[in-house]
Design a protein around this motif. Structure first.
Motif, short mmCIF file in Angstrom:
data_model
loop_
_atom_site.label_atom_id
_atom_site.label_comp_id
_atom_site.label_asym_id
_atom_site.label_seq_id
_atom_site.Cartn_x
_atom_site.Cartn_y
_atom_site.Cartn_z
N HIS A 38 6.34 23.45 -7.53
CA HIS A 38 5.60 24.29 -6.65
C HIS A 38 6.62 24.30 -5.20
N HIS A 39 7.10 25.35 -4.98
CA HIS A 39 8.20 25.52 -4.02
C HIS A 39 7.59 25.39 -2.49
N THR A 40 6.46 25.58 -2.43
CA THR A 40 5.71 25.42 -1.20
C THR A 40 5.20 23.94 -0.90
N GLU A 41 5.42 23.01 -1.81
CA GLU A 41 4.78 21.59 -1.55
C GLU A 41 5.85 20.39 -1.39
N VAL A 42 5.62 19.88 -0.22
CA VAL A 42 6.47 18.64 0.19
C VAL A 42 5.53 17.26 -0.03
N ILE A 43 6.14 16.59 -0.45
CA ILE A 43 5.51 15.27 -0.82
C ILE A 43 5.94 14.20 -0.14
N VAL A 44 5.08 13.43 0.67
CA VAL A 44 5.53 12.41 1.44
C VAL A 44 4.80 11.01 0.88
N ILE A 45 5.84 10.08 0.70
CA ILE A 45 5.18 8.84 0.23
C ILE A 45 5.72 7.79 1.32
N ILE A 46 4.63 7.01 1.87
CA ILE A 46 4.81 5.91 2.82
C ILE A 46 4.58 4.70 2.05
N ARG A 47 5.27 3.63 2.46
CA ARG A 47 5.04 2.26 2.01
C ARG A 47 4.74 1.43 3.00
N TRP A 48 3.52 0.87 2.93
CA TRP A 48 2.99 -0.35 3.79
C TRP A 48 2.89 -1.53 3.43
N ALA A 49 3.18 -2.39 4.31
CA ALA A 49 3.35 -4.00 3.64
C ALA A 49 1.85 -4.47 3.28
N MET A 50 0.79 -3.91 3.99
CA MET A 50 -0.68 -4.17 3.57
C MET A 50 -1.43 -3.04 4.38
N ARG A 51 -2.79 -3.01 4.14
CA ARG A 51 -3.65 -1.91 4.57
C ARG A 51 -3.93 -2.26 6.10
N VAL A 86 0.83 -1.41 0.18
CA VAL A 86 -0.01 0.01 0.01
C VAL A 86 0.81 1.38 -0.04
N ILE A 87 0.46 2.10 -0.75
CA ILE A 87 1.41 3.58 -0.96
C ILE A 87 0.37 4.61 -0.41
N GLU A 88 0.88 5.41 0.51
CA GLU A 88 0.03 6.47 1.16
C GLU A 88 0.82 7.79 0.67
N LEU A 89 0.34 8.66 -0.03
CA LEU A 89 0.70 9.68 -0.53
C LEU A 89 0.13 10.85 -0.03
N LEU A 90 1.16 11.60 0.81
CA LEU A 90 0.61 12.95 1.45
C LEU A 90 1.26 14.21 0.80
N ASN A 91 0.45 15.15 0.60
CA ASN A 91 0.86 16.45 0.36
C ASN A 91 0.70 17.80 1.37
N PHE A 92 1.84 18.26 1.45
CA PHE A 92 1.94 19.33 2.59
C PHE A 92 2.38 20.99 1.72
N LYS A 93 1.64 21.84 2.41
CA LYS A 93 2.19 23.13 1.97
C LYS A 93 2.86 23.75 2.97
N VAL A 94 4.12 23.98 2.59
CA VAL A 94 5.23 24.63 3.67
C VAL A 94 5.85 25.80 3.20
N VAL A 95 5.88 26.73 4.05
CA VAL A 95 6.63 28.03 3.68
C VAL A 95 8.05 27.79 3.27
#
Length: 60
Positions: free
Chosen positions: A47-60, A2-11
């Motif tokens: 987008h210089h304010t965007e930080v993308i975090v990708i988290i990998r899980w073995a299963m949901r 499972v891939i978890e994709l998170l987008n954050f807006k950071v100064v």
């Protein structure tokens, strides 16, 4: 897997601190979960304010 994709807006001036704290707090905490496989943090080139975090899980 499972891939978890998170987008954050950071100064942009606080981005490096955000990434450091994320690694120090969240990555350390996630590592305690047996199903956690790994994590990547990307800075968007478009987008210089965007930080993308990708988290990998073995299963949901």
């Amino acid at each position: 897997m499972v891939i978890e994709l998170l987008n954050f807006k950071v100064v942009p001036d606080l981005r490096e601190d955000f990434i450091h704290k994320d690694a120090q707090i969240w990555t350390t905490g996630l590592a305690e979960y047996a199903r956690f496989l790994g994590k990547q943090v990307w800075i968007s080139h478009n987008h210089h304010t965007e930080v993308i975090v990708i988290i990998r899980w073995a299963m949901r």
